[in-house]
Design an enzyme around this catalytic site. Sequence first.
Site, PDB file in Angstrom:
ATOM      1  CD  GLU A   1     -87.608  63.481  10.695  1.00 15.09           C
ATOM      2  OE1 GLU A   1     -87.986  63.912   9.593  1.00 15.09           O
ATOM      3  OE2 GLU A   1     -87.007  64.191  11.540  1.00 15.09           O
TER       4      GLU A   1
ATOM      5  CG  HIS B   1     -81.941  70.251   7.026  1.00  9.89           C
ATOM      6  ND1 HIS B   1     -82.736  70.040   5.920  1.00  9.89           N
ATOM      7  CD2 HIS B   1     -81.971  69.085   7.736  1.00  9.89           C
ATOM      8  CE1 HIS B   1     -83.251  68.808   5.977  1.00  9.89           C
ATOM      9  NE2 HIS B   1     -82.786  68.204   7.064  1.00  9.89           N
TER      10      HIS B   1
ATOM     11  CG  ASP C   1     -82.593  70.910  11.242  1.00 14.62           C
ATOM     12  OD1 ASP C   1     -82.470  71.676  10.272  1.00 14.62           O
ATOM     13  OD2 ASP C   1     -83.228  69.837  11.196  1.00 14.62           O
TER      14      ASP C   1
HETATM   15  N1  HPA Z   1     -87.117  66.529   8.815  1.00 15.05           N
HETATM   16  C1  HPA Z   1     -87.799  67.021   7.779  1.00 15.05           C
HETATM   17  N2  HPA Z   1     -87.566  68.217   7.273  1.00 15.05           N
HETATM   18  C2  HPA Z   1     -86.590  68.966   7.807  1.00 15.05           C
HETATM   19  C3  HPA Z   1     -85.857  68.508   8.876  1.00 15.05           C
HETATM   20  C4  HPA Z   1     -86.128  67.220   9.398  1.00 15.05           C
HETATM   21  O1  HPA Z   1     -85.522  66.736  10.372  1.00 15.05           O
HETATM   22  N3  HPA Z   1     -84.971  69.489   9.163  1.00 15.05           N
HETATM   23  C5  HPA Z   1     -85.178  70.502   8.296  1.00 15.05           C
HETATM   24  N4  HPA Z   1     -86.161  70.187   7.475  1.00 15.05           N
HETATM   25 ZN    ZN Z   2     -83.266  66.420   7.966  1.00 24.56          ZN
END
Ligand code: HPA
Ligand code: ZN
Length: 337
Positions: free
Chosen positions: A202, A21, A281
Amino acid sequence: MTKQDLVAFAHKLPKAELHLHIEGSLEPEMMFALARRNNVDLPFKTLEEVRNAYAFSNLQDFLDIYYQGMSVLQTEEDFFDLTMAYLNRVRADNVRHAEIFFDPQGHTERGVPFDTAISGILTALQMARAQFGMTAKLIMCFLRHLPEEDAFTTLRQAEPWLDRIEAVGLDSSEVGHPPSKFERVFAAARESGLKLVAHAGEEGPPEYVREALDLLKIDRLDHGNRSLEDEALTARLREEQMTLTVCPLSNLKLCVVDDMTAHPLKRMLDLGLKATVNSDDPAYFGGYVMDNFAAVIAALNLDAEDIRTLARNSFEGAFLSGGEKRAQLAAIDAVLP
Ligand code: HPA
Ligand code: ZN
């Protein structure tokens, strides 16, 4: 090979980053510099205060800080500087190709025009290609905590740029916002010729991964960790050779795993899943692609062939042409451990 030799080998291999991102590559130093440049008030006074704030116990803890951090991004130049800094940084990790997410709604919500954000990012991608031959593609993400109608608005704003956007993605708060919520807008994006990816599994259950496959018809799965809880789903991902963009340091920081030794990356490879290593990130989670390789090499029993497979998977799973992939794969095969 020693772990140190494995890290050196991972470094030498050409790699693609498929889960990054761009707003998550905003380092604290740049956050302060842009806050000053744009007269934005930050709740932090020192780098130390920032680092102390980066202790997360779940995805939402992180997202709250992440959206606050991006408030310093205001002008086209800010987006250019942010993107150029990332590309220059990962060039040193021998990343040769990057497929970069951006969150237009994180900017339009604050009154920063879609065109401002995308122009700055695209100019940096062109410059990196011209200056050091790194290739890149752009993936526009929809924020899943917002209504599908807002995603449609974003897709309409993207219309003049569709020839420079490779894919759409789905990110932000996962639990409570299943892929099914975005079935129509993903169908519309597909009609427009865009590729499709989505974060799933996730924090969300295996059912969300199934929805991403069956309802959104994704070309690539972001994270996907919790797929392993479901044997039939795991078998399907293997059979379909679906690429998983795995983010080890992110998983550790967001408590998706308790400890890096418990990370499923090695298990994924042993199960025949097409896993890749990515940073998600990097400014928030403790490092870039090579930091992620070093962390999994330190904690897991990966051998040189696993490392080569991870590098190969990153290009096989990329949205590059057959010819571009073959060239990168040949370069990988030519590197000796
Ligand atoms: N997960 C979901 N949304 C996100 C993430 C992530 O790891 N990083 C930036 N937006
Ligand atoms: Zn992500």
